[in-house]
Scaffold this active site. Structure first.
Site: not given
Ligand code: PGA
Length: 246
Positions: A67, A135, A137, A142
């Protein structure tokens, strides 16, 4: 699902790097989906170390970032393309033309369509590596995202935008975090042959519990992984803490 619980972040990073190196050992021209964020940075560091010691050769792999923030340039300090470039690609021998990412600037529909073509051209990804948001995602998909979604422009959840702003984030303020991202879709991700999900820390415990042991629902995007035939999860004890709890 094969769930591997390890002691801590370092061990998760170590196991993840060994997993990826073994996959490349079996299939030198592996097509790999790459995540960004805090979770995989230790894994990239170890893969770079393995490469320096001559233990893994990346010359035939192709990489596909999951992404990108919408509306920021490659050179922006928070750009995911730059993250993968700085932490991984700059230190290993993936030929430039074999590294891919969704463009965060331009025409979203065109960029997304072009990325889908790139993704499908050589057949499904052999390995997709994922982190998970608090959350639930995956990528920038999301809660509420249709499980059949393809690569496209998506709104970021408020929680995702809040988590994205921290002292080393590359953003000057919380308001600078883009409101949208361009992400591989969930349908796109699910076509990958093998998926490796990583999570570390207590803040991920609830998301991991819902994703692995809860019902499969679009409210928890990562729960879709329960429907995939070949998922390995490497979690540390803190992230796994609620897995057996009611
Ligand atoms: P993070 O993000 O590794 O910085 O916790 C993970 C994500 O949001 O997919």
């Amino acid at each position: 699902m094969n769930v591997i619980v390890v002691a801590n972040y370092d061990e998760m990073s170590e196991r993840a790097a060994a997993f990826v190196a073994a996959e490349i050992g079996h299939r030198p021209d592996l097509r790999i989906g790459l995540p960004t964020g805090n979770t995989p940075s230790g894994m990239y560091e170890r893969l770079v170390g393995m490469h320096r010691r001559g233990e893994v050769d990346f010359s035939q792999i192709s990489t596909f970032n999951l992404d990108e923030y919408w509306g920021i340039e490659f050179a922006h300090p928070a750009a995911f393309a730059r993250y993968i470039g700085d932490r991984f690609l700059a230190h290993v021998n993936v030929p430039e033309e074999q590294a891919h990412w969704p463009d965060g600037i331009g025409q979203a529909e065109q960029n997304a369509a072009a990325y889908e073509v790139l993704l499908s051209k050589g057949g499904p990804l052999g390995l997709l590596i994922l982190g998970i948001g608090v959350n639930g995602h995956i990528g920038f998909n999301e809660p509420g995202t249709n499980f059949a979604s393809r690569t496209g422009l998506v709104p970021l959840a408020e929680r995702t935008r809040q988590d994205a702003f921290h002292p080393r984030s590359g953003f000057d303020s919380a308001e600078d975090v883009p409101t949208h991202g361009i992400t591989m879709g969930i349908g796109t991700m699910m076509e990958s042959r093998r998926i490796l999900l990583l999570a570390s820390g207590q803040s991920k415990a609830q998301a991991i519990k819902k994703a692995l042991a809860g019902s499969v629902t679009e409210d928890v995007p990562a729960s879709v992984l329960q429907r995939h035939p070949d998922v390995t999860v490497i979690v540390d004890e803190a992230a796994a803490a609620l897995l057996d709890a009611d």
